[in-house]
Motif scaffolding. Sequence first.
Motif, PDB file in Angstrom:
ATOM      1  N   SER A  54       0.864  -1.190   0.000  1.00 35.56           N
ATOM      2  CA  SER A  54       0.000   0.000   0.000  1.00 35.56           C
ATOM      3  C   SER A  54       0.896   1.235   0.000  1.00 35.56           C
ATOM      4  N   LEU A  55       0.579   2.196  -0.826  1.00 30.64           N
ATOM      5  CA  LEU A  55       1.422   3.385  -0.932  1.00 30.64           C
ATOM      6  C   LEU A  55       1.391   4.240   0.328  1.00 30.64           C
ATOM      7  N   PHE A  56       0.192   4.347   0.941  1.00 28.45           N
ATOM      8  CA  PHE A  56       0.005   5.240   2.081  1.00 28.45           C
ATOM      9  C   PHE A  56      -0.779   4.527   3.176  1.00 28.45           C
ATOM     10  N   ASN A  57      -0.758   5.106   4.367  1.00 27.14           N
ATOM     11  CA  ASN A  57      -1.571   4.539   5.439  1.00 27.14           C
ATOM     12  C   ASN A  57      -3.051   4.810   5.153  1.00 27.14           C
ATOM     13  N   SER A  58      -3.919   4.299   6.002  1.00 24.11           N
ATOM     14  CA  SER A  58      -5.350   4.308   5.704  1.00 24.11           C
ATOM     15  C   SER A  58      -5.956   5.701   5.590  1.00 24.11           C
ATOM     16  N   ASP A  59      -5.406   6.681   6.307  1.00 27.82           N
ATOM     17  CA  ASP A  59      -5.966   8.038   6.205  1.00 27.82           C
ATOM     18  C   ASP A  59      -5.115   8.965   5.330  1.00 27.82           C
ATOM     19  N   HIS A  60      -4.207   8.373   4.570  1.00 26.21           N
ATOM     20  CA  HIS A  60      -3.417   9.106   3.577  1.00 26.21           C
ATOM     21  C   HIS A  60      -2.590  10.237   4.179  1.00 26.21           C
ATOM     22  N   THR A  61      -2.110  10.023   5.392  1.00 27.30           N
ATOM     23  CA  THR A  61      -1.282  11.052   6.032  1.00 27.30           C
ATOM     24  C   THR A  61       0.190  10.665   6.062  1.00 27.30           C
ATOM     25  N   LYS A  62       0.498   9.444   5.641  1.00 23.67           N
ATOM     26  CA  LYS A  62       1.885   8.985   5.708  1.00 23.67           C
ATOM     27  C   LYS A  62       2.177   8.020   4.563  1.00 23.67           C
ATOM     28  N   ALA A  63       3.305   8.265   3.876  1.00 17.94           N
ATOM     29  CA  ALA A  63       3.759   7.362   2.817  1.00 17.94           C
ATOM     30  C   ALA A  63       4.484   6.173   3.448  1.00 17.94           C
ATOM     31  N   ILE A  64       4.169   4.975   2.972  1.00 18.29           N
ATOM     32  CA  ILE A  64       4.778   3.764   3.553  1.00 18.29           C
ATOM     33  C   ILE A  64       5.299   2.817   2.471  1.00 18.29           C
ATOM     34  N   TYR A  65       5.530   3.332   1.255  1.00 19.54           N
ATOM     35  CA  TYR A  65       5.897   2.462   0.145  1.00 19.54           C
ATOM     36  C   TYR A  65       7.369   2.066   0.131  1.00 19.54           C
ATOM     37  N   ASN A  66       8.147   2.503   1.128  1.00 17.24           N
ATOM     38  CA  ASN A  66       9.543   2.064   1.222  1.00 17.24           C
ATOM     39  C   ASN A  66       9.669   0.820   2.091  1.00 17.24           C
ATOM     40  N   ASP A  67       8.582   0.050   2.188  1.00 16.58           N
ATOM     41  CA  ASP A  67       8.611  -1.196   2.946  1.00 16.58           C
ATOM     42  C   ASP A  67       9.162  -2.312   2.058  1.00 16.58           C
ATOM     43  N   ASN A  68       9.066  -3.551   2.525  1.00 16.50           N
ATOM     44  CA  ASN A  68       9.598  -4.681   1.759  1.00 16.50           C
ATOM     45  C   ASN A  68       8.932  -4.820   0.401  1.00 16.50           C
ATOM     46  N   ALA A  69       7.625  -4.502   0.331  1.00 12.84           N
ATOM     47  CA  ALA A  69       6.904  -4.613  -0.939  1.00 12.84           C
ATOM     48  C   ALA A  69       7.468  -3.658  -1.983  1.00 12.84           C
ATOM     49  N   GLY A  70       7.722  -2.418  -1.574  1.00 13.69           N
ATOM     50  CA  GLY A  70       8.253  -1.430  -2.502  1.00 13.69           C
ATOM     51  C   GLY A  70       9.700  -1.681  -2.857  1.00 13.69           C
ATOM     52  N   LEU A  71      10.498  -2.041  -1.859  1.00 17.39           N
ATOM     53  CA  LEU A  71      11.919  -2.278  -2.096  1.00 17.39           C
ATOM     54  C   LEU A  71      12.135  -3.485  -2.995  1.00 17.39           C
ATOM     55  N   ASP A  72      11.386  -4.558  -2.747  1.00 15.83           N
ATOM     56  CA  ASP A  72      11.523  -5.760  -3.574  1.00 15.83           C
ATOM     57  C   ASP A  72      11.215  -5.448  -5.031  1.00 15.83           C
ATOM     58  N   ALA A  73      10.165  -4.665  -5.278  1.00 16.75           N
ATOM     59  CA  ALA A  73       9.787  -4.328  -6.651  1.00 16.75           C
ATOM     60  C   ALA A  73      10.870  -3.516  -7.341  1.00 16.75           C
ATOM     61  N   LEU A  74      11.425  -2.529  -6.642  1.00 16.72           N
ATOM     62  CA  LEU A  74      12.466  -1.697  -7.242  1.00 16.72           C
ATOM     63  C   LEU A  74      13.779  -2.468  -7.381  1.00 16.72           C
ATOM     64  N   GLN A  75      14.095  -3.301  -6.399  1.00 17.13           N
ATOM     65  CA  GLN A  75      15.321  -4.087  -6.457  1.00 17.13           C
ATOM     66  C   GLN A  75      15.289  -5.045  -7.652  1.00 17.13           C
ATOM     67  N   PHE A  76      14.130  -5.612  -7.925  1.00 26.52           N
ATOM     68  CA  PHE A  76      13.992  -6.510  -9.076  1.00 26.52           C
ATOM     69  C   PHE A  76      14.312  -5.776 -10.378  1.00 26.52           C
ATOM     70  N   LEU A  77      13.730  -4.596 -10.556  1.00 25.31           N
ATOM     71  CA  LEU A  77      13.989  -3.821 -11.775  1.00 25.31           C
ATOM     72  C   LEU A  77      15.460  -3.422 -11.859  1.00 25.31           C
ATOM     73  N   TYR A  78      16.018  -3.039 -10.711  1.00 28.02           N
ATOM     74  CA  TYR A  78      17.441  -2.676 -10.637  1.00 28.02           C
ATOM     75  C   TYR A  78      18.312  -3.868 -11.019  1.00 28.02           C
ATOM     76  N   ASP A  79      17.967  -5.041 -10.516  1.00 32.95           N
ATOM     77  CA  ASP A  79      18.773  -6.243 -10.770  1.00 32.95           C
ATOM     78  C   ASP A  79      18.730  -6.659 -12.238  1.00 32.95           C
ATOM     79  N   LEU A  80      17.621  -6.415 -12.906  1.00 34.84           N
ATOM     80  CA  LEU A  80      17.559  -6.734 -14.329  1.00 34.84           C
ATOM     81  C   LEU A  80      18.637  -5.986 -15.104  1.00 34.84           C
ATOM     82  N   VAL A  81      18.957  -4.793 -14.635  1.00 36.82           N
ATOM     83  CA  VAL A  81      19.964  -3.963 -15.301  1.00 36.82           C
ATOM     84  C   VAL A  81      21.367  -4.259 -14.788  1.00 36.82           C
TER      85      VAL A  81
END
Length: 418
Positions: free
Chosen positions: A209-236
């Motif tokens: 989830s990009l943000f918490n339930s009331d949209h007051t805090k970004a939380i996309y740097n968790d394992n879900a976000g890092l894994d997705a970006l790391q995968f794209l990074y690793d392809l390169v």
Amino acid sequence: MKKVVVFLMILSLLTVSFVMASQIELSFWNGFTGPDGSYFQKIVDQFNTEFAGKIHVTMTTMAWGDYWTKVPVSLASGQGPDIGISTEDHILSIADQGMIRPLTPYMNTLGVSKDKFYSAVWDNGYFKNQLWGLPIDQNPLCVLYWNKTLFKEAGLNPDQPPVNRQQFIEYAQKLTKVVNGNQQYGTMISTGWPTYFIWYSIFRQNGGSLFNSDHTKAIYNDNAGLDALQFLYDLVYKYHVSPTNVQVDSDVRAFQNGTVGMEFNGLWELTAYEQTPGLDFGAVLCPQLGSEIPAVDSGADYLVIFNKKGMSNDNIQAALTFFKYVEEHISIWMQSPKLPAEPSVLSDSFFQSIPMLASITKDANNIVYPHFFNLWDQATGPIWDAINYALTGKKTPVQALNDSVNTSNQILASQQTY
């Protein structure tokens, strides 16, 4: 005799004037400035012919950036459009600002209900117990295209694209090689557009989830976000199946030229690839590159009635007549191409005649939409920067996402969200 002729001429003019005066004029604005606009214009032209003397729709197109600037200003002056299009990311915001009318009171007139539509596209336009727009399409933002000729040459089944992360990496490695002195790559990951949509699809597949339930805090740097970006990074940088510093649309040209085996892009590239001489390819929605659930990022378009000053009930009923007509002739719009908002459209002969589009649509239940709110555009903008920094090697994926989240939180803290 002259008096009779004059009288008949006057009567004829009065009759024409009466017909013209009784015809309801609807101003219809949208941002369909690309080739897709001609398909919607075709629907409008057919409608105007069939409803001549009763309802006439004038369609005006402009760039989406101009559209979202001009609509609120023109509505405030009372000179705005009667009806228009809202994209999936704006409908909540313009509803909260009172710019559009709810369609819930007219659902019986339109003959629509939730069970007619894919749940994700319906739910995105339905909130506060009101339906705010009639969904007319879905526009997947992450489609996997693969070159069947290169698959054959690499010993891969040309009719079976990768279905998970491990397979994707293996296929990309087999497709990455030097051919006749020229470098061929398994894939190409752009440092800009449209890589965010690939990242977001994998992110959602990871249950993120990009943000918490009331949209007051970004939380996309968790394992879900890092894994997705790391995968794209690793392809390169780890697997070397994509070149570095891929500029926007370089991947598109490489796929058309037959020098890349697999390419991620939006549904909008389908027509261009179909029109590329000698290109034998397949297309499916983004495969399961994440770890939790099937998910594919998508756009969507909704027909809306603007809350225009002086909008009469007759105008509203005319708008509903037009909306119903669009829905009944939606197969014309699908040719632009788009995916349907209604599963029943799949039985249309148009889909049966284009297997490629049908194969993309078979997984339409996997389409997801973010939880939009008024600051969504601003608060997600830093993610695009994070992806660029990581894929150009200027920051590690961890550093890029952490910095991005800090920026997003500053934006959220500066204004009230709703």
